[in-house]
Design an enzyme around this catalytic site. Structure first.
Site, mmCIF file in Angstrom:
data_model
loop_
_atom_site.group_PDB
_atom_site.id
_atom_site.type_symbol
_atom_site.label_atom_id
_atom_site.label_comp_id
_atom_site.label_asym_id
_atom_site.label_seq_id
_atom_site.Cartn_x
_atom_site.Cartn_y
_atom_site.Cartn_z
ATOM 1 N N LYS A 28 56.712 -50.922 -32.312
ATOM 2 C CA LYS A 28 55.492 -50.588 -31.574
ATOM 3 C C LYS A 28 54.349 -50.478 -32.556
ATOM 4 O O LYS A 28 54.546 -50.124 -33.723
ATOM 5 C CB LYS A 28 55.645 -49.250 -30.846
ATOM 6 C CG LYS A 28 54.694 -49.071 -29.704
ATOM 7 C CD LYS A 28 55.203 -49.814 -28.492
ATOM 8 C CE LYS A 28 54.362 -49.630 -27.261
ATOM 9 N NZ LYS A 28 55.089 -50.148 -26.086
ATOM 10 N N GLY A 40 48.526 -44.505 -11.415
ATOM 11 C CA GLY A 40 48.036 -45.445 -12.431
ATOM 12 C C GLY A 40 47.725 -46.776 -11.775
ATOM 13 O O GLY A 40 48.565 -47.336 -11.075
ATOM 14 N N GLY A 89 46.260 -49.571 -13.543
ATOM 15 C CA GLY A 89 45.907 -50.528 -14.590
ATOM 16 C C GLY A 89 46.731 -51.784 -14.370
ATOM 17 O O GLY A 89 47.122 -52.087 -13.236
ATOM 18 N N ASN A 90 47.046 -52.483 -15.434
ATOM 19 C CA ASN A 90 47.785 -53.744 -15.320
ATOM 20 C C ASN A 90 49.124 -53.566 -14.586
ATOM 21 O O ASN A 90 49.441 -54.302 -13.659
ATOM 22 C CB ASN A 90 47.997 -54.330 -16.724
ATOM 23 C CG ASN A 90 48.819 -55.607 -16.680
ATOM 24 O OD1 ASN A 90 48.679 -56.420 -15.765
ATOM 25 N ND2 ASN A 90 49.701 -55.786 -17.639
ATOM 26 N N GLY A 117 50.340 -50.830 -12.723
ATOM 27 C CA GLY A 117 50.215 -50.269 -11.374
ATOM 28 C C GLY A 117 49.681 -51.293 -10.387
ATOM 29 O O GLY A 117 50.215 -51.443 -9.281
HETATM 30 N N1 GLU Z 1 54.195 -53.233 -24.252
HETATM 31 C C1 GLU Z 1 55.205 -53.725 -23.341
HETATM 32 C C2 GLU Z 1 56.337 -52.720 -23.232
HETATM 33 O O1 GLU Z 1 56.179 -51.556 -23.514
HETATM 34 C C3 GLU Z 1 55.660 -55.135 -23.675
HETATM 35 C C4 GLU Z 1 56.273 -55.343 -25.013
HETATM 36 C C5 GLU Z 1 56.507 -56.820 -25.355
HETATM 37 O O2 GLU Z 1 56.301 -57.661 -24.526
HETATM 38 O O3 GLU Z 1 56.912 -57.054 -26.504
HETATM 39 O O4 GLU Z 1 57.403 -53.053 -22.785
#
Ligand code: GLU
Length: 414
Positions: free
Chosen positions: A105, A216, A218-219, A221
């Protein structure tokens, strides 16, 4: 340990599951901590000419099953502990979905809502430059997360490619479709959440018009709402950071998004009653979808949840304590690592397309996403019923076993 620290929550979840599967103590200690952590101080020239230093992170939790994978979030409340927790969640998410990835992350402490496009671009490019040696198509593949999207991924890909001297589309996923992004990636997380909600209805044999509340918009929700609405579900409540709305007759997510774009919030939508975020969580409905941030369902409010099932669109919305209460109250929880895995699943499809220099149709992507989500949902659900465990525990059991087996088989380098 605070109930509200995401990192202590994910460690408690891991310890709990380690006890159930009698995980080797050494492997448990190994999995509790990330493999690598990078912190960068990112200098950015702001529009008014002054220099601002932003703090950014990239954490790689585990890569035993493949290159690390996970999004990058831009948020004023990002902390290193939070990014460590989210990286660990990605390891379990990729494992339960059987994707050939480990977990990572990234995060930058900033408030993109108060920055210009040019400032965000300079920040994104400089952050990418500073983590460039840390990432790579077979090392660690970033993607969008909170307040990042295709635009940021385009800048990341371009900066990385400029450094290499050739185009490297497979270094990030979630790119715009005109430059090697996959069809269906932007809506994939919400779509996957909707597919899980639909399967929950089958599993629990819920009849009649199914009612849904979404925290929520956003994308995740919005895309979950849209897909569920198209499936014939009734969205009776939606909230965002400014408040919530309720309508027993149901809300049209397409019109609601137009309203949000025009006014900045879902509040004030025609024909709907204004409610608080807390009232939204307490709505009597079939399915509650927390699709915003972590620590939304806690020991303070888990007993007011009236939904029959919670399908987690966000990462870490339910604390370890709240999960216990919901388990006792017989509320089915489809955990984040299962329910919101549609995003990383389509990221994987994008990466495959990039490596093969192919571009698949939206139908093809939807078909593959559908197959994968349904397969994983039922694998977790059936195992949970057979083993008499809740789905949150069962999904973790499957994930931790897979990762632990890979770690053990590879061996730890002397
Ligand atoms: N940020 C998204 C998650 O938390 C996608 C991660 C990704 O596609 O690598 O699952």
């Amino acid at each position: 340990m605070s109930e509200f620290s995401l990192l202590s929550n994910v460690i408690r979840d891991l310890e709990y599951v380690a006890g159930i599967i009698e995980l080797d103590r050494d492997i448990l200690e190994f999995l509790k901590v990330p493999k690598r952590v990078l912190e960068v101080s990112i200098p950015v020239k702001m529009d008014d000419g002054h220099l601002e230093i932003f703090t950014g992170y990239r954490v790689q939790h585990n890569d035993a099953r493949g290159p690390c994978k996970g999004g990058v979030r831009y948020h004023p409340k990002v902390t290193l502990d939070e990014v460590k927790a989210l990286a660990m969640i990605m390891t379990w998410k990729c494992a339960v979905h059987d994707l050939p990835y480990g977990g990572a992350k990234g995060g930058v402490v900033c408030n993109p809502k108060e920055m210009s496009t040019e400032e965000i671009e300079r920040l994104t490019r400089r952050y990418t430059f500073m983590i460039a040696d840390f990432i790579g198509p077979f090392r660690d593949v970033p993607a969008p997360d909170l307040y990042t999207g295709p635009r940021e991924m385009a800048w990341m890909m371009d900066t990385y490619s400029q450094l290499k001297g050739y185009l490297v589309p497979e270094v990030v996923t979630g790119k715009p479709t005109c430059i090697w992004g996959s069809e269906g990636r932007t809506g994939a997380t919400g779509r996957g959440v909707a597919i899980c909600a639909r399967e929950v209805v089958k599993a629990l044999n819920i009849r009649g018009r199914v009612t849904v509340a979404i925290q929520g918009f956003g994308n995740v929700g919005f895309n979950a709402a849209k897909t569920l609405y198209d499936m014939g579900f009734r969205i009776i409540g939606v909230s965002d950071s400014k408040g919530g709305i309720y309508s027993l007759e149901g809300l049209n997510p397409y019109k609601l998004m137009a309203h949000k774009k025009a006014t900045g919030s879902v509040v004030g939508f025609e024909g709907a009653r204004t409610i608080t975020n807390e009232e939204l969580l307490a709505l009597k409905c079939d399915i509650l979808i927390p699709a915003a941030i972590e620590n939304v369902l806690t020991s303070r409010n888990a007993d007011i949840i009236e939904a029959r099932a919670v399908v987690e669109g966000a990462n870490g919305p339910t604390t370890h304590e709240a999960a216990k209460i919901l388990r006792e109250r017989n509320v089915l929880v489809v955990p984040d690592i299962l329910a919101n895995g549609g995003g990383v699943t389509v990221s994987y499809l994008e990466w495959i397309q990039n490596l093969h220099r192919e571009h698949w149709s939206l139908d093809e992507v939807h078909k593959r996403l559908e197959e994968r989500m349904v397969r994983v949902f039922w694998e977790v659900y059936k195992n949970s019923v057979e083993n008499g465990r809740d789905m949150r525990t069962e999904a973790m059991v499957i994930a931790v076993k897979r990762v632990a087996e890979a770690v053990k088989t590879l061996g730890i380098w002397p």
